[in-house]
Design an enzyme around this catalytic site. Structure first.
Site, mmCIF file in Angstrom:
data_model
loop_
_atom_site.group_PDB
_atom_site.id
_atom_site.type_symbol
_atom_site.label_atom_id
_atom_site.label_comp_id
_atom_site.label_asym_id
_atom_site.label_seq_id
_atom_site.Cartn_x
_atom_site.Cartn_y
_atom_site.Cartn_z
ATOM 1 N N ASP A 35 0.811 -1.224 0.000
ATOM 2 C CA ASP A 35 0.000 0.000 0.000
ATOM 3 C C ASP A 35 0.846 1.277 0.000
ATOM 4 O O ASP A 35 0.629 2.180 0.824
ATOM 5 C CB ASP A 35 -0.903 0.029 1.251
ATOM 6 C CG ASP A 35 -1.759 -1.215 1.387
ATOM 7 O OD1 ASP A 35 -2.252 -1.717 0.367
ATOM 8 O OD2 ASP A 35 -1.939 -1.691 2.532
ATOM 9 N N GLU A 208 -11.582 -0.374 -3.478
ATOM 10 C CA GLU A 208 -10.965 0.224 -2.296
ATOM 11 C C GLU A 208 -9.846 1.177 -2.694
ATOM 12 O O GLU A 208 -9.514 1.300 -3.870
ATOM 13 C CB GLU A 208 -10.399 -0.861 -1.381
ATOM 14 C CG GLU A 208 -9.308 -1.660 -2.049
ATOM 15 C CD GLU A 208 -8.989 -2.964 -1.343
ATOM 16 O OE1 GLU A 208 -9.664 -3.305 -0.361
ATOM 17 O OE2 GLU A 208 -8.063 -3.631 -1.801
#
Ligand code: FUB
Length: 449
Positions: A35, A208
């Site tokens: 991420d 997401e």
């Protein structure tokens, strides 16, 4: 799913690893990072990833899901070396968090008025929410941060994505599942000023993450989406207003079998870079490694689809190791992982056949008088050459192949640069031995001196 053997193998790699860092993909190999949120602060490139790890002993069954203990921060030094600044926040130090939940998913960090604000999701204690989002403030991008005692009121979800607009107003995007929300932040960056609104205009496959940027007065929202039969891809939408509605514009990256697809985009030294993650080291989608590749905007403002590479970004120069196994092109050779007690972890070029070669783009040769090479060989015939741009290009240096004690007995050798070379060029290593032989030498890295 990986076998236990694969798990132990990868664990062995990490336990024995030295922190070998570079700007090739994956960006770091001494720990698992996911991420990645990249930011440029004062001209310096930083990355704020989450981290993946193995479940604690005795709790393996609870963790078919991500096991994420907290955050490190990294900065790019000398154009090709990622400095690890260590822990920014560990899960059990979250003032409002439930202990030992390993729930520290994707973070973000942004600068406003000379202060750095770090946003992160965590599992709250005494609260039913899946994740809440907390914030800390620091005078430095890499901390120490002063963490707020409570999460941001009115915000429940994952994947904080921050936008600071030209009028100095900040927006917090967050979401996950199938819905993405946005709320303006107060001047103190610690509260929202209105109830979050659902972003309109995203495709049905929105999943997401969101990374908002503004370019030429257009707001770009990039996110992970999942369309039937495609798995995770990265998509984007644009708007004239930070809070939407947005119009879906298409994909930035195809599915690359990397599980989730959290990413960020940054302009650094005149080039746009997409940061994302894959599972290069582990082969397992819950143990990810961050990557980066260059990205381009077309003249009409649309984004050209990014092809993921091993080569990644950056330009190695004098004193930087050149991981040629992170190649742009390879022929009559292959790569394999190198582990071992005293070896840097990473890959090597192996199975080097006669006239096999590997091309590694963008090396700054200025000032180089010698080249070091980390090699292992179980035979003593032939040579390998460093050339410019193509396998028949200008000869830069030549290394005779020596017996080093075997195919995994590593030795550093060096050769003179035949004549000074200036500027940035693609580097090609050409392997020469007897015709028909399948292994001239194993090559771990090169280093210009
Ligand atoms: O890394 C944990 C979660 O997976 C992130 O928060 C999501 O964006 C996805 O990458």
């Amino acid at each position: 799913m990986r076998t236990i053997k694969q798990f132990l193998f990868a664990l062995g790699i990490l336990c024995h690893s030295l922190p070998s860092i570079n700007a090739q993909n994956p960006l770091v190999t001494h720990m698992f990072t996911a991420d990645p949120t990249a930011r440029v602060f004062d001209g310096k490139l930083y990355v704020f990833p989450s981290s993946d790890t193995y479940p604690p002993a005795g709790r393996e069954k609870e963790f078919p899901r991500f096991c994420m203990p907290g955050y490190h921060a990294f900065s790019l030094e000398n154009g090709s070396t990622w400095k690890d600044h260590g822990w920014i926040l560990k899960e059990n130090d979250v003032p409002w968090g439930e202990k030992d939940t390993y729930a520290m998913w994707a973070p973000d960090c942004i600068e406003k008025d000379g202060k750095y604000y770090y946003y992160y999701p965590a599992k709250p204690k005494n609260d039913n929410a899946f994740r809440r989002i907390g914030v800390g403030v620091s005078k430095n991008p890499t901390g120490p941060f002063k963490w707020e005692k409570s999460f941001i009121e009115g915000v429940s979800g994952i994947d904080p994505g921050l936008l600071l607009d030209d009028d100095n107003k900040a927006y917090l995007f967050f979401g996950g599942g199938h819905e993405l929300y946005v709320a303006p932040l107060a001047d103190n960056m610690k509260e929202i000023t209105q109830k979050p609104i659902l972003i309109e205009g995203l495709p049905a496959g929105y999943k997401e993450g969101s990374f908002p940027i503004k370019k030429d007065s257009t707001y770009y929202l990039t996110f992970a989406h999942v369309f039937p039969d495609e798995g995770y891809t990265i998509g984007y939408a644009t708007s004239e207003n930070p809070m939407g509605p947005y119009t879906y514009r298409g994909k930035i990256m195809n599915n690359i079998h990397n599980g989730t697809n959290h990413h960020s985009i940054v302009e650094y030294q005149g080039q746009w870079i997409l940061f994302y993650h894959s599972w290069d080291i582990s082969g397992y989608n819950k143990l990810r490694s961050m990557r980066a590749d260059y990205m381009t905007f077309k003249k009409d403002g649309t984004i050209k689809r990014v092809t993921p590479t091993l080569r990644g970004i950056g330009t190695p120069q004098l004193g930087d190791t050149i991981q040629v196994d992170r190649y742009n092109e390879i022929s009559k050779a292959s790569t394999a992982f190198v582990g071992g007690e005293n070896e840097p972890n990473g890959w090597m070029v192996c199975n080097t056949q006669m006239m096999g070669f590997v091309r590694f783009n963008r090396v700054k040769f200025d000032g180089a008088i010698k080249i070091q090479a980390r090699v292992a060989s179980g035979q003593r015939t032939g040579s390998f050459e460093v050339r410019l741009n193509n396998p028949k290009g200008k000869l830069v240096a030549e290394f005779p192949i020596e017996y080093t004690g075997g195919w995994s007995s590593w030795k550093t050798i060096e050769a003179d640069v035949k004549e000074p070379i200036t500027g940035t060029h693609n580097l090609v290593v050409v392997f020469k031995s007897d015709w028909g032989s399948t292994k001239a030498v194993n090559l771990n890295w090169l280093l210009l001196q």
